[in-house]
Design a protein around this motif. Structure first.
Motif, PDB file in Angstrom:
ATOM      1  N   SER A  37     -20.836  55.526  45.459  1.00 29.27           N
ATOM      2  CA  SER A  37     -22.057  54.725  45.480  1.00 29.27           C
ATOM      3  C   SER A  37     -23.228  55.440  46.156  1.00 29.27           C
ATOM      4  N   PHE A  38     -23.166  56.761  46.268  1.00 31.69           N
ATOM      5  CA  PHE A  38     -24.238  57.484  46.948  1.00 31.69           C
ATOM      6  C   PHE A  38     -25.214  58.127  45.963  1.00 31.69           C
ATOM      7  N   SER A  39     -24.716  58.966  45.062  1.00 30.58           N
ATOM      8  CA  SER A  39     -25.598  59.621  44.097  1.00 30.58           C
ATOM      9  C   SER A  39     -24.775  60.130  42.918  1.00 30.58           C
ATOM     10  N   GLY A  51     -23.591  65.024  43.190  1.00 33.23           N
ATOM     11  CA  GLY A  51     -24.682  64.157  43.609  1.00 33.23           C
ATOM     12  C   GLY A  51     -24.914  64.240  45.107  1.00 33.23           C
ATOM     13  N   ILE A  52     -23.828  64.263  45.888  1.00 33.19           N
ATOM     14  CA  ILE A  52     -23.969  64.403  47.342  1.00 33.19           C
ATOM     15  C   ILE A  52     -24.635  65.732  47.681  1.00 33.19           C
ATOM     16  N   THR A  53     -24.184  66.807  47.032  1.00 31.74           N
ATOM     17  CA  THR A  53     -24.770  68.121  47.287  1.00 31.74           C
ATOM     18  C   THR A  53     -26.269  68.116  47.022  1.00 31.74           C
ATOM     19  N   SER A  54     -26.673  67.438  45.963  1.00 29.74           N
ATOM     20  CA  SER A  54     -28.096  67.398  45.620  1.00 29.74           C
ATOM     21  C   SER A  54     -28.919  66.640  46.641  1.00 29.74           C
ATOM     22  N   TYR A 403     -24.124  53.806  58.343  1.00 30.60           N
ATOM     23  CA  TYR A 403     -23.584  53.588  57.004  1.00 30.60           C
ATOM     24  C   TYR A 403     -24.693  53.750  55.978  1.00 30.60           C
ATOM     25  N   GLN A 404     -24.397  54.468  54.915  1.00 33.79           N
ATOM     26  CA  GLN A 404     -25.409  54.776  53.910  1.00 33.79           C
ATOM     27  C   GLN A 404     -26.213  53.539  53.528  1.00 33.79           C
ATOM     28  N   GLY A 405     -27.533  53.681  53.535  1.00 29.68           N
ATOM     29  CA  GLY A 405     -28.412  52.590  53.154  1.00 29.68           C
ATOM     30  C   GLY A 405     -28.952  51.787  54.311  1.00 29.68           C
ATOM     31  N   GLU A 406     -28.287  51.848  55.477  1.00 31.86           N
ATOM     32  CA  GLU A 406     -28.832  51.073  56.595  1.00 31.86           C
ATOM     33  C   GLU A 406     -30.171  51.648  57.034  1.00 31.86           C
ATOM     34  N   GLU A 407     -30.370  52.952  56.802  1.00 32.40           N
ATOM     35  CA  GLU A 407     -31.647  53.561  57.156  1.00 32.40           C
ATOM     36  C   GLU A 407     -32.778  53.087  56.246  1.00 32.40           C
ATOM     37  N   LEU A 408     -32.432  52.409  55.171  1.00 28.34           N
ATOM     38  CA  LEU A 408     -33.438  51.798  54.291  1.00 28.34           C
ATOM     39  C   LEU A 408     -33.638  50.320  54.613  1.00 28.34           C
ATOM     40  N   PRO A 430      -9.130  34.313  45.786  1.00 24.13           N
ATOM     41  CA  PRO A 430     -10.290  33.709  45.115  1.00 24.13           C
ATOM     42  C   PRO A 430     -10.815  32.495  45.857  1.00 24.13           C
ATOM     43  N   GLY A 431     -12.135  32.498  46.051  1.00 20.45           N
ATOM     44  CA  GLY A 431     -12.771  31.398  46.741  1.00 20.45           C
ATOM     45  C   GLY A 431     -12.609  31.414  48.238  1.00 20.45           C
ATOM     46  N   VAL A 432     -11.888  32.409  48.772  1.00 19.22           N
ATOM     47  CA  VAL A 432     -11.647  32.511  50.217  1.00 19.22           C
ATOM     48  C   VAL A 432     -12.235  33.791  50.781  1.00 19.22           C
ATOM     49  N   ASP A 433     -11.971  34.906  50.114  1.00 19.55           N
ATOM     50  CA  ASP A 433     -12.479  36.205  50.563  1.00 19.55           C
ATOM     51  C   ASP A 433     -13.512  36.691  49.553  1.00 19.55           C
ATOM     52  N   PRO A 434     -14.760  36.920  49.979  1.00 23.63           N
ATOM     53  CA  PRO A 434     -15.793  37.352  49.031  1.00 23.63           C
ATOM     54  C   PRO A 434     -15.687  38.810  48.634  1.00 23.63           C
ATOM     55  N   GLY A 435     -14.763  39.546  49.273  1.00 32.07           N
ATOM     56  CA  GLY A 435     -14.655  40.962  48.976  1.00 32.07           C
ATOM     57  C   GLY A 435     -15.744  41.780  49.650  1.00 32.07           C
ATOM     58  N   ARG A 436     -15.681  43.094  49.427  1.00 32.18           N
ATOM     59  CA  ARG A 436     -16.580  44.018  50.132  1.00 32.18           C
ATOM     60  C   ARG A 436     -17.522  44.758  49.191  1.00 32.18           C
ATOM     61  N   ASP A 437     -17.606  44.285  47.961  1.00 31.95           N
ATOM     62  CA  ASP A 437     -18.475  44.976  47.000  1.00 31.95           C
ATOM     63  C   ASP A 437     -19.947  44.886  47.374  1.00 31.95           C
ATOM     64  N   GLY A 438     -20.341  43.833  48.093  1.00 30.74           N
ATOM     65  CA  GLY A 438     -21.748  43.626  48.404  1.00 30.74           C
ATOM     66  C   GLY A 438     -22.374  44.694  49.273  1.00 30.74           C
ATOM     67  N   CYS A 439     -21.543  45.401  50.057  1.00 29.98           N
ATOM     68  CA  CYS A 439     -22.065  46.495  50.887  1.00 29.98           C
ATOM     69  C   CYS A 439     -21.826  47.848  50.225  1.00 29.98           C
ATOM     70  N   ARG A 440     -21.215  47.860  49.046  1.00 22.62           N
ATOM     71  CA  ARG A 440     -20.877  49.113  48.361  1.00 22.62           C
ATOM     72  C   ARG A 440     -21.720  49.351  47.107  1.00 22.62           C
ATOM     73  N   VAL A 441     -22.739  48.540  46.919  1.00 20.69           N
ATOM     74  CA  VAL A 441     -23.618  48.695  45.759  1.00 20.69           C
ATOM     75  C   VAL A 441     -24.356  50.026  45.871  1.00 20.69           C
ATOM     76  N   PRO A 442     -24.427  50.815  44.797  1.00 19.00           N
ATOM     77  CA  PRO A 442     -25.062  52.146  44.851  1.00 19.00           C
ATOM     78  C   PRO A 442     -26.493  52.113  45.379  1.00 19.00           C
ATOM     79  N   LEU A 443     -26.841  53.166  46.102  1.00 23.53           N
ATOM     80  CA  LEU A 443     -28.126  53.253  46.777  1.00 23.53           C
ATOM     81  C   LEU A 443     -29.299  53.352  45.801  1.00 23.53           C
ATOM     82  N   PRO A 444     -30.454  52.798  46.192  1.00 22.04           N
ATOM     83  CA  PRO A 444     -31.678  52.989  45.408  1.00 22.04           C
ATOM     84  C   PRO A 444     -32.466  54.200  45.927  1.00 22.04           C
ATOM     85  N   TRP A 445     -32.728  55.139  45.038  1.00 26.42           N
ATOM     86  CA  TRP A 445     -33.498  56.319  45.423  1.00 26.42           C
ATOM     87  C   TRP A 445     -34.943  56.245  44.933  1.00 26.42           C
ATOM     88  N   THR A 446     -35.166  55.541  43.827  1.00 29.89           N
ATOM     89  CA  THR A 446     -36.506  55.427  43.257  1.00 29.89           C
ATOM     90  C   THR A 446     -36.859  53.954  43.063  1.00 29.89           C
TER      91      THR A 446
END
Length: 561
Positions: A37-39, A51-54, A403-408, A430-446
């Motif tokens: 989810s970085f680049s 992508g990380i190297t870039s 953590y990536q994105g907190e600086e934004l 289901p309906g109990v644990d929302p999962g961790r996808d919400g903090c793993r969404v790929p970063l916005p660069w533009t």
């Protein structure tokens, strides 16, 4: 002055350069990258090593000392890469070993170290050893690398115990010949048997493999879970829950024997010059227990999650900082500070929700389950507090983990459609644990594009429209942006960071924390809602605008006197 706290063994002679020698990690700023989810360089919607190297120039400009790379190994992604098929290779979906070598060389050219995630508690069920265990059958040496048990009942049809996995559902799964294997996490993550010498030797081989390629250190996943002592008659889940985890004798968690493993690892890490560092993810119940993982004879450092679990509250922050600096001094280590990572709701969101009384790693779960509607989120307050807390943390002695994105100033993404979730915790509860996808969404660069600059194609997790306004492109030219706040703070931190000590300064307001570092560096945070008089000194950086000689509420300032 109320107190002097010093976490360095000898602050007068300690190497003060965060990039030099064997002690670079003691006060380093470490930036966690979740690779997928970085680049995305190749346009398949998944982040990759190229992508990380870039993006190394971005990391260099940000001012971090090291990158912690979450798992990049071959994996079916049953748990975001923490289900490892092969510990000594790269997932072909995100690159090759050659790509890895190019990435680490580019990082090192930029004077940025690399910490690799290592997962010793469990492998993937696709790992060659587990496949051999299935083929070899009951009682075989191959099965002794994992934890297999016969079932209960007339035909072994009942699991060996009623234990529940960390992701929900049974912690035992049955194989074709009738035996059951233990998995404290997803069923695709069978637990290793660390009583088996082959397991020890293979992980030592893995440590050398990556250290030989230039890896500077390791983050150890579930470090407190490897050593297990399971009696013939297993306790029930209720009995397991009632068993203390403070004396090193719990059947699963934080057993005393686990430290033999890391003492063995330390011998390997010390074969290198400079020695490789390591940090334990160890969720333990006392500072004394955590200090053992951070011993110089073991991993050297352990994650301190106390600030992450706390409310935005001066009293909680004061107690946590004081306790952990004292603990680090006893251990001969330096402490670590962290607010967000790949497992928890981002702190810009947590701080915009009602306080939960502290020590709550699940804060924000109810809000996610509602799709981001209940309770009501105060976005402005959350970001203002996050900026203040982060600037406070970056002024502390010890290692700062970002953590990536907190600086934004990114907040959690709450409205991911059900059919686009990926985290097993979401599906197992289901309906109990929302999962961790919400903090793993790929970063916005533009500010726009099919994935806001993450890559040429749509990202593997959906990005909300508001991501564009918080992109690197949008924030780079804004002097007041969160990104530029982090850049200024990290540049100053590199300049000012010296001895691992602080002196608490007195304050008339209980909602204010004020401490002094070396070189006349002072950090003042107003946790309360009302402005206070700004202490004397040259203003170096502040998390918000300063008004007419006052420090506004929920704001941090760095001063020099």
């Amino acid at each position: 002055m109320t107190d002097v706290l010093d976490s360095s063994p000898n602050p007068d002679t300690r190497d003060n350069d965060a990039d030099a020698g064997a002690t670079w990690w003691r006060q380093a700023t470490v930036y966690q990258i979740y690779p997928r989810s970085f680049s995305d360089a190749n346009g398949d919607g998944i982040g990759d090593l190229t992508g990380i190297t870039s993006r190394v120039p971005y990391l260099k400009q940000l001012g971090v000392n090291a990158v912690w790379l979450s798992p990049f190994y071959p994996s079916a992604l049953a748990d975001g890469g923490y289900d490892v098929d092969d510990y000594r290779d790269v997932d072909p979906k995100i690159g090759t070993l050659d790509d890895f070598d190019e990435m680490i060389a580019t990082l090192h050219e930029a004077n940025i170290k690399l910490i690799a995630d290592i997962v010793p508690n469990h492998s993937s069920d696709r790992h060659v050893w587990f496949q051999q265990a299935l083929a070899a059958g009951k009682g075989s040496p191959e099965r002794e690398r994992y934890i297999f048990r016969d079932g209960l009942g007339e035909n072994g049809e009942i699991p060996p115990s009623d234990w529940i996995s960390m992701f929900g559902g049974p912690a035992w799964s049955r194989v074709e010949d009738g035996q059951w294997y233990l998995h404290l996490f997803a069923k695709e993550q069978p637990d290793f048997n660390w009583k088996n010498p082959e397991v020890h030797e293979d992980f030592l081989k893995t440590l050398r493999f990556w250290s030989d390629r230039g890896v500077d250190g390791f983050r150890v996943d579930v470090a407190h879970g490897c050593a297990k002592e399971l009696p013939d008659v297993l306790p029930t889940q209720a009995e397991l829950d009632a068993t203390p985890t403070t004396d090193g004798k719990h059947p699963i968690w934080d057993r005393n024997e686990v430290h033999d493993i890391y003492a063995e690892w330390r011998q390997v890490l010390d074969e290198y010059d400079p020695p490789r560092t390591a940090v334990a993810e160890a969720w333990v119940d006392s500072a004394e227990r955590r200090a053992r993982y951070a011993s110089p004879n073991e991993l050297g450092q352990a994650f301190n999650f106390d600030l992450l679990e706390a409310d935005f509250d001066a009293g909680q922050f004061l107690e946590i900082v004081s306790t952990n600096l004292a603990e680090a001094q006893i251990a001969g280590s330096s402490t670590t500070w962290v607010f967000s990572n790949h497992d928890v709701v981002r702190h810009a969101t947590r701080y915009g929700l009602p306080a939960r009384g502290g020590r709550d790693v699940k804060q924000g779960s109810e809000w996610l389950l509602s799709g981001g509607t209940e309770p009501e989120l105060d976005i402005a307050t959350g970001l203002r507090r996050a900026r203040a807390a982060s600037l406070f943390m970056l002024g502390l002695p010890g290692s700062a983990y970002l953590y990536q994105g907190e600086e934004l100033g990114l907040g959690e993404v709450a409205d991911i459609p059900a059919d686009q979730h990926q985290d097993p915790a979401y599906f197992h509860n289901p309906g109990v644990d929302p999962g961790r996808d919400g903090c793993r969404v790929p970063l916005p660069w533009t500010v726009d594009g099919p994935s806001f600059g993450f890559g040429p194609a749509r990202a593997h997790l959906p990005q909300p429209e508001w991501f564009g306004s918080l992109s690197v492109e949008a924030e780079s030219g804004d002097p007041s942006s969160t990104l530029n706040l982090y850049r200024r703070a990290l540049a100053l931190r590199a300049e000012l960071q010296t001895a691992e000590s602080l002196e608490w300064q007195g304050s008339d307001a209980r909602s204010v924390l004020h401490f002094r570092r070396a070189n006349g560096w002072e950090v003042v945070t107003n946790f309360g809602p009302e402005a206070i008089p700004l202490p004397a000194g040259e203003v170096l950086v502040s998390s918000g605008l300063l008004d007419d000689g006052t420090l506004p509420g929920e704001t941090t300032v760095w001063l020099r006197n």
